[in-house]
Design a protein around this motif. Sequence first.
Motif, PDB file in Angstrom:
ATOM      1  N   LYS A   2       0.824  -1.199   0.000  1.00 37.17           N
ATOM      2  CA  LYS A   2       0.000   0.000   0.000  1.00 37.17           C
ATOM      3  C   LYS A   2       0.862   1.254   0.000  1.00 37.17           C
ATOM      4  O   LYS A   2       1.927   1.297   0.574  1.00 37.17           O
ATOM      5  CB  LYS A   2      -0.904   0.020   1.222  1.00 37.17           C
ATOM      6  N   GLY A   3       0.362   2.285  -0.660  1.00 34.97           N
ATOM      7  CA  GLY A   3       1.016   3.575  -0.641  1.00 34.97           C
ATOM      8  C   GLY A   3       2.095   3.762  -1.696  1.00 34.97           C
ATOM      9  O   GLY A   3       2.680   4.821  -1.780  1.00 34.97           O
ATOM     10  N   LEU A   4       2.368   2.764  -2.502  1.00 30.80           N
ATOM     11  CA  LEU A   4       3.412   2.900  -3.509  1.00 30.80           C
ATOM     12  C   LEU A   4       2.882   3.404  -4.842  1.00 30.80           C
ATOM     13  O   LEU A   4       3.635   3.929  -5.633  1.00 30.80           O
ATOM     14  CB  LEU A   4       4.111   1.559  -3.740  1.00 30.80           C
ATOM     15  N   GLY A   5       1.626   3.222  -5.085  1.00 28.25           N
ATOM     16  CA  GLY A   5       1.076   3.577  -6.386  1.00 28.25           C
ATOM     17  C   GLY A   5       1.308   2.449  -7.376  1.00 28.25           C
ATOM     18  O   GLY A   5       1.954   1.444  -7.074  1.00 28.25           O
ATOM     19  N   ARG A  39      22.143  -6.072 -10.195  1.00 33.41           N
ATOM     20  CA  ARG A  39      22.495  -4.658 -10.077  1.00 33.41           C
ATOM     21  C   ARG A  39      21.606  -3.779 -10.961  1.00 33.41           C
ATOM     22  O   ARG A  39      21.068  -2.776 -10.514  1.00 33.41           O
ATOM     23  CB  ARG A  39      23.961  -4.477 -10.463  1.00 33.41           C
ATOM     24  N   SER A  40      21.440  -4.167 -12.208  1.00 34.29           N
ATOM     25  CA  SER A  40      20.658  -3.343 -13.125  1.00 34.29           C
ATOM     26  C   SER A  40      19.158  -3.477 -12.888  1.00 34.29           C
ATOM     27  O   SER A  40      18.418  -2.497 -13.023  1.00 34.29           O
ATOM     28  CB  SER A  40      20.993  -3.686 -14.573  1.00 34.29           C
ATOM     29  N   GLY A  41      18.708  -4.654 -12.518  1.00 33.65           N
ATOM     30  CA  GLY A  41      17.273  -4.863 -12.312  1.00 33.65           C
ATOM     31  C   GLY A  41      16.733  -4.164 -11.085  1.00 33.65           C
ATOM     32  O   GLY A  41      15.622  -3.638 -11.093  1.00 33.65           O
ATOM     33  N   THR A  42      17.513  -4.129 -10.021  1.00 34.70           N
ATOM     34  CA  THR A  42      17.041  -3.464  -8.807  1.00 34.70           C
ATOM     35  C   THR A  42      17.285  -1.962  -8.841  1.00 34.70           C
ATOM     36  O   THR A  42      16.715  -1.228  -8.039  1.00 34.70           O
ATOM     37  CB  THR A  42      17.694  -4.075  -7.556  1.00 34.70           C
ATOM     38  N   ALA A  43      18.106  -1.485  -9.765  1.00 33.52           N
ATOM     39  CA  ALA A  43      18.349  -0.047  -9.896  1.00 33.52           C
ATOM     40  C   ALA A  43      17.079   0.692 -10.314  1.00 33.52           C
ATOM     41  O   ALA A  43      16.895   1.859  -9.963  1.00 33.52           O
ATOM     42  CB  ALA A  43      19.465   0.217 -10.897  1.00 33.52           C
ATOM     43  N   ILE A  44      16.207   0.016 -11.018  1.00 34.81           N
ATOM     44  CA  ILE A  44      14.960   0.636 -11.458  1.00 34.81           C
ATOM     45  C   ILE A  44      14.126   1.048 -10.253  1.00 34.81           C
ATOM     46  O   ILE A  44      13.630   2.169 -10.164  1.00 34.81           O
ATOM     47  CB  ILE A  44      14.164  -0.328 -12.366  1.00 34.81           C
ATOM     48  N   GLY A  45      13.983   0.145  -9.303  1.00 34.26           N
ATOM     49  CA  GLY A  45      13.225   0.447  -8.098  1.00 34.26           C
ATOM     50  C   GLY A  45      13.895   1.504  -7.247  1.00 34.26           C
ATOM     51  O   GLY A  45      13.235   2.370  -6.672  1.00 34.26           O
ATOM     52  N   ALA A  46      15.220   1.462  -7.172  1.00 39.90           N
ATOM     53  CA  ALA A  46      15.946   2.462  -6.393  1.00 39.90           C
ATOM     54  C   ALA A  46      15.780   3.847  -7.004  1.00 39.90           C
ATOM     55  O   ALA A  46      15.623   4.843  -6.285  1.00 39.90           O
ATOM     56  CB  ALA A  46      17.419   2.092  -6.317  1.00 39.90           C
ATOM     57  N   PHE A  47      15.794   3.927  -8.314  1.00 40.62           N
ATOM     58  CA  PHE A  47      15.596   5.202  -8.996  1.00 40.62           C
ATOM     59  C   PHE A  47      14.194   5.743  -8.726  1.00 40.62           C
ATOM     60  O   PHE A  47      14.012   6.933  -8.469  1.00 40.62           O
ATOM     61  CB  PHE A  47      15.819   5.025 -10.506  1.00 40.62           C
ATOM     62  N   TYR A  48      13.201   4.869  -8.750  1.00 43.31           N
ATOM     63  CA  TYR A  48      11.831   5.282  -8.477  1.00 43.31           C
ATOM     64  C   TYR A  48      11.697   5.836  -7.060  1.00 43.31           C
ATOM     65  O   TYR A  48      11.095   6.878  -6.841  1.00 43.31           O
ATOM     66  CB  TYR A  48      10.868   4.109  -8.674  1.00 43.31           C
ATOM     67  N   ASN A  53      11.085  10.324  -3.283  1.00 43.38           N
ATOM     68  CA  ASN A  53      11.500  11.044  -2.080  1.00 43.38           C
ATOM     69  C   ASN A  53      11.893  12.482  -2.385  1.00 43.38           C
ATOM     70  O   ASN A  53      11.750  13.354  -1.530  1.00 43.38           O
ATOM     71  CB  ASN A  53      12.658  10.317  -1.399  1.00 43.38           C
ATOM     72  N   MET A  54      12.386  12.746  -3.580  1.00 42.89           N
ATOM     73  CA  MET A  54      12.768  14.108  -3.953  1.00 42.89           C
ATOM     74  C   MET A  54      11.554  15.019  -4.026  1.00 42.89           C
ATOM     75  O   MET A  54      11.661  16.214  -3.760  1.00 42.89           O
ATOM     76  CB  MET A  54      13.515  14.112  -5.281  1.00 42.89           C
ATOM     77  N   ARG A  55      10.419  14.463  -4.382  1.00 46.88           N
ATOM     78  CA  ARG A  55       9.196  15.275  -4.466  1.00 46.88           C
ATOM     79  C   ARG A  55       8.757  15.760  -3.094  1.00 46.88           C
ATOM     80  O   ARG A  55       8.149  16.810  -2.972  1.00 46.88           O
ATOM     81  CB  ARG A  55       8.055  14.462  -5.064  1.00 46.88           C
ATOM     82  N   LYS A  56       9.058  14.994  -2.057  1.00 46.63           N
ATOM     83  CA  LYS A  56       8.576  15.309  -0.712  1.00 46.63           C
ATOM     84  C   LYS A  56       9.455  16.316   0.024  1.00 46.63           C
ATOM     85  O   LYS A  56       9.050  16.867   1.012  1.00 46.63           O
ATOM     86  CB  LYS A  56       8.474  14.031   0.105  1.00 46.63           C
TER      87      LYS A  56
END
Length: 61
Positions: A2-5, A39-48, A53-56
């Motif tokens: 919940k809360g992730l969209g 490394r590359s597959g989990t970078a997508i989630g980290a970028f998101y 967090n930058m928006r907040k």
Amino acid sequence: MKGLGVVGEKSYAFAIRIVNAYKILCRNNEFVLSKQLLRSGTAIGAFYVAKRNMRKVKPIF
């Protein structure tokens, strides 16, 4: 989760699939390929998460 969209949920599900693929590749002794996939597959989630967090953050000025 919940809360992730929608994008967050899909990113999380993708990361889970990547980790499972990593485990399978490690069992087959594909260490270089598995590490790069993880490394590359989990970078997508980290970028998101970083963008989210930058928006907040409130501007200082």
